[in-house]
Design an enzyme around this catalytic site. Structure first.
Site, short mmCIF file in Angstrom:
data_model
loop_
_atom_site.label_atom_id
_atom_site.label_comp_id
_atom_site.label_asym_id
_atom_site.label_seq_id
_atom_site.Cartn_x
_atom_site.Cartn_y
_atom_site.Cartn_z
N HIS A 57 4.51 -43.01 35.56
CA HIS A 57 5.87 -42.22 35.38
C HIS A 57 6.35 -41.41 35.93
CE1 HIS A 57 8.48 -41.18 31.69
NE2 HIS A 57 9.70 -41.28 32.49
N ASN A 60 9.67 -46.97 32.42
CA ASN A 60 9.90 -45.46 30.69
C ASN A 60 10.53 -46.47 29.53
OD1 ASN A 60 11.23 -42.99 30.21
ND2 ASN A 60 13.27 -43.75 30.23
N HIS A 104 9.95 -39.44 38.90
CA HIS A 104 9.88 -38.35 38.69
C HIS A 104 10.02 -37.50 39.21
CE1 HIS A 104 11.79 -38.62 34.21
NE2 HIS A 104 11.29 -39.50 34.39
N ILE A 134 16.26 -39.91 31.82
CA ILE A 134 16.28 -39.15 31.09
C ILE A 134 14.57 -39.13 30.84
CG2 ILE A 134 15.73 -41.59 30.30
CD1 ILE A 134 16.71 -38.83 27.64
N HIS A 182 11.32 -47.08 37.73
CA HIS A 182 11.32 -45.66 36.23
C HIS A 182 11.64 -46.20 35.01
CE1 HIS A 182 13.96 -43.50 33.68
NE2 HIS A 182 12.60 -42.71 33.98
#
Length: 869
Positions: free
Chosen positions: A526, A721, A531, A869, A717
């Site tokens: 993740h 997520n 990110h 997010i 993602h």
């Protein structure tokens, strides 16, 4: 009368047009700050005063046809024009209301068609400029400027703000009068690399991860700098320019915990609606703001769940906490009374969470071996399992440093559950698979286990059965020797059992493996692999590709909010003492460990087909759809993912083909080459010499590169997520910490395991307080914003040309078809991995382009365009 009077006052600054000039009328769509920020009560008043005294908002058109030799051959400028009727146009306080203003330009027809404009905001406050539309432009007709940018008062800027017409040009095709403006804008966005950046700065620059530690609090809160290091390489983050930490000049100083105003370029920050959504979700759940207060509660009560029914109270009735006045040592800075009703933390109301999907239909199905295996294919971390091609599994760690780390498993231990197959036959038939966290954890295990954590490095071997499900065969748990000078691990192998103490140990073994999977998922699958690795692309794209560049327009929607959410993560989540360190087993070594794993990151292998081939779960087969044959046919993540991957790649290929006919056009594109060089040498500079980077010499390389970026930022993602709360909101299914080792015979812990296996299980995994904090975190992370923009959607209806519009329409149509196919697969009872024993359909790669996607919340479906997010 007032409108006429004010119009004459403002009109004093304008000259009467000459006879050869023509008026161009237009509209300006924007959102005032007093609409967006109700706390700034003086903004509206001061702006109106500025208007009356002649300090309004002006726009000045720039010719795309005729250059001004006296101004560096930049396009000739028209006369300034003012937004009309600012004073008399009142807007509501709804954050969703835009204001439309008229504007009239005097334009000399001999200057040709305007291609840009300069805007100067002489007001007290900033506004969000959405779009400018010019009507009846001589020789052109309607002309659109899609802006979507914050415009601050003019005195805040060193250079004029310039916006270009919504057109697309390669650098070599840019109209000559606009080229200098194009280059100036990129120079402004790069900044000069100095100073503390302010909210109105528009600078995109790089920095190391040197803002995670708080050494001023003591050595316990010091953390190594990540990046620009062979020991701890890392992708770069956005620079803030904050002062060095007083205790460590290599570290950046921290902002106070409640100060969320961390610098990112203003256009990268959450919108007002998104920020309210985020704060609302955060306040609804427990955040780090409340850690001291919640800890005070649990210091006075037992920090254990008594049984599984006690866990279920989190979702069915809730856990009652003491009144706010009963909490000891409450920090005066915390407005407790303001928060407790919203957070349900007063004694009269319970702390209650939504019921996670994993237990909605069956409270116990998560404990089955079939569900344990299925989640490796359709859970929140379906990107790790690989085919086992040698037995016993071998280690790649250097035996001179780590000793013999090869597996201690034997054929006899696993063949008894292999449905009559031998190990050799299963390997030859591609039937053996492994979830392996041994090598990544062993180097850190001794240090991790010096904390409150007591965990293992795990290997889980599984058999692919004829019905398509994965059957766990054995779990090997390895730990460090008590003697630091002995490197060979202490290893135990556990196999499935249905009865007695062996069944209880098997359930614990699965929990230890799940702890490894949970930590690796959060840190690597993740955080690091979506990110962190994408942020350098956001920075490089804004520094090196003009808004006029086709690749900027292609990629920009997939960067929305990423820098902002990453900045917040560094502030409260992955920082020293942050929520992740408090809830995931590597604790203070979490980010350091992610840096050592980043050493093996490979951009080319982020492409889904290459990833599946590398893990051995697919082989090249030109006769198959997508050119691959999955060795686990019912692999929901891979099946749905390949459909999404192919749709993205077709769209990117169609788009790039509009602008690049030949490979030499890519080689000659100065902005594109500058972008790619900076991305490798600075954004991912610690890996710049790796041979796997595409050379960016062909259209194939460009298409593959952009497809990978979009895939990682959107579908990958989403897959890792938005299933967090549905699967891990019930923490016994995916515990994040283990607090004691497997009970040894003739110990009190072993006796307890025999007498009350459920209580022993709960005492081993994540404690009650950590559970509340961890579940609160993943509830926040699993939420969709009400204004989310999903794959196949855009935030504007305008397109530079019909070709792009038609290509995107084909893309959106493919996604709708994929949605329908996913529904059909989920309803096919032959595909047992689609829903599993828990009766939870796999919807994480459902694109969700339907209208109801605007509801937001815990939808368990939908692929946002970006890591938002």
């Amino acid at each position: 009368m007032l409108e006429k009077l004010l119009g004459s006052v403002c009109g004093k600054t304008r000259e009467e047009p000459k006879t050869e000039e023509r008026k161009i009328r237009g509209t300006v769509l924007l959102m005032k700050k007093n609409v967006m920020e109700m706390t700034d009560v003086g903004a509206s008043f001061l702006d109106r005063v500025h208007e009356i005294v002649g300090k309004g908002v002006t726009l000045q058109l720039i010719s795309a046809s005729h250059a001004d030799p006296a101004n560096g051959s930049r396009g000739k400028l028209g006369k300034e024009a003012y937004l009309e009727h600012w004073v008399t146009k009142f807007t509501s306080l709804s954050a969703k209301d835009d204001a439309m203003f008229n504007i009239t330009f005097d334009w000399d027809e001999s200057m040709g068609v305007p291609g840009a404009f300069i805007i100067r905001n002489h007001h007290h406050s900033q506004f969000y400029l959405k779009k400018v539309t010019l009507e009846d432009v001589p020789g052109h007709g309607q002309l659109q400027f899609v802006c979507n940018s914050w415009v601050y008062p003019a005195h805040r800027y060193k250079n004029d703000r310039v916006f270009f017409a919504y057109k697309t040009y390669l650098p070599c095709n840019t109209p000559e009068p606009l080229r200098a403006y194009r280059e100036d804008e990129l120079t402004n966005l790069r900044g000069d690399g100095s100073g503390t950046l302010k909210e109105w700065d528009r600078v995109y620059d790089y920095a190391l991860y040197n803002d995670l530690g708080s050494p001023e609090k003591g050595q316990e809160y010091a953390r190594p700098v990540l990046g620009d290091s062979k020991e701890f390489p890392y992708p770069r983050r956005g620079r803030t320019g904050r002062e060095p930490n007083e205790k460590d000049p290599n570290s950046e100083s921290q902002l106070p915990l409640l100060n969320l105003n961390i610098y990112v370029p203003r256009d990268e920050r959450f919108s007002h609606v998104k920020f309210l959504d985020f704060i609302g979700y955060s306040f609804k759940s427990l955040g780090q703001v409340l850690i001291p207060e919640i800890e005070a509660v649990f210091d006075e009560t037992i920090n254990e769940f008594d049984d599984f029914q006690d866990v279920h109270k989190l979702y069915e009735g809730g856990i009652k906490l003491p009144d706010g006045h009963a909490l000891k040592n409450t920090r005066e800075c915390l407005p407790w009374e303001s928060f407790k009703n919203l957070l349900h933390l007063d004694g009269g109301r319970p702390l209650q969470f939504p019921t996670p999907d994993i237990i909605k239909n069956d409270r116990t199905a998560w404990r089955t071996d079939e569900e344990f295996g299925r989640e490796m294919l359709a859970g929140v971390n379906p990107v790790i399992i690989r085919r086992l091609q040698e037995f016993p599994p071998a280690s790649k760690l250097d035996p001179k440093v780590y000793g013999n780390q090869n597996s201690s498993m034997t054929g006899d231990q696993i063949e008894k559950n292999m449905n009559g197959l031998t190990v050799e036959e299963a390997i030859a038939d591609n039937k053996l698979f492994i979830l392996d966290y041994h090598d990544v954890l062993i180097p850190y295990l001794r240090r991790i286990n010096t904390t409150t954590t007591k965990t293992y490095a795990s290997r889980t071997v599984l058999l692919l059965q004829d019905n398509g499900t994965l059957k766990p065969l054995a779990i090997e748990l390895s730990r460090e020797q008590p003697d630091e000078n002995v490197h060979d691990p202490i290893s135990q192998v556990f196999t499935p059992s249905e009865h007695g103490i062996e069944n209880s140990k098997w359930q614990l073994a699965k929990a230890y493996a799940a702890v490894n999977d949970s930590g690796y998922h959060q840190l690597i699958s993740h955080w690091l692999n979506t990110h962190a690795v994408i942020e350098p692309f956001v920075i490089a794209t804004n520094r090196r590709l003009s808004v006029l560049h086709p690749i900027y327009k292609l990629l920009q929607p997939h960067y929305r909010d990423t820098m902002n959410i990453n900045a917040l993560a560094r502030h409260t989540l992955i920082n020293a003492g942050g929520i992740l360190e408090r809830t995931v087993f590597p604790a203070r070594y979490a980010m350091e460990m992610s840096a050592t794993i980043y050493k093996n990151w490979n951009f080319a292998e982020q492409a889904l087909p290459e990833d599946l081939i590398k893990r051995g779960v697919a082989v090249i087969d030109p006769s198959q759809r997508h050119g691959l044959r999955l060795l686990i046919e019912d692999y929901p993540f891979a099946v749905d993912g390949l459909e999404i991957w192919s749709a993205i790649k077709d769209w990117v290929n169609d788009y790039c083909s509009i602008y690049y006919d030949k490979d030499d056009m890519i080689q000659d594109d100065k902005e594109l080459q500058s972008w790619w060089m900076e991305l490798r040498e600075e954004g991912h500079g610690d890996l710049k010499d790796e041979p796997w980077w595409p050379k960016m010499q062909t259209k194939y390389e460009l298409v593959q590169t952009c497809t990978i970026i979009i895939w990682v930022a959107s579908a990958l993602h989403a897959a890792v997520n938005f299933g967090q709360y549905p699967y891990a909101g019930y923490l016994p299914n995916r515990p994040t910490v283990s607090r004691r080792f497997m009970p040894e015979p003739d110990t009190p812990e072993h006796a307890e395991l025999e007498k009350d296996p459920d209580l022993s299980f709960l005492k081993t995994i994540t404690a009650q307080f950590q559970t509340l904090l961890g579940v609160s975190l993943i509830e926040i992370l699993s939420q969709h914003s009400t204004e989310e923009i999903y794959l196949g959607q855009r935030d504007t209806s305008e397109w530079p040309s019909d070709k792009e519009k038609e290509a995107f329409a084909r893309f959106s149509t493919k996604l709708v078809k994929i949605e329908n196919e996913i529904i059909e697969r989920n309803n096919d009872q032959r595909l047992r991995n689609r829903v599993g024993p828990v009766n939870m359909p796999y919807t994480l790669l459902y694109p969700n382009t339907s209208d109801y996607s605007k509801k937001g919340g815990l939808t368990v479906k939908g692929i946002p365009n970006s890591i938002s997010i």
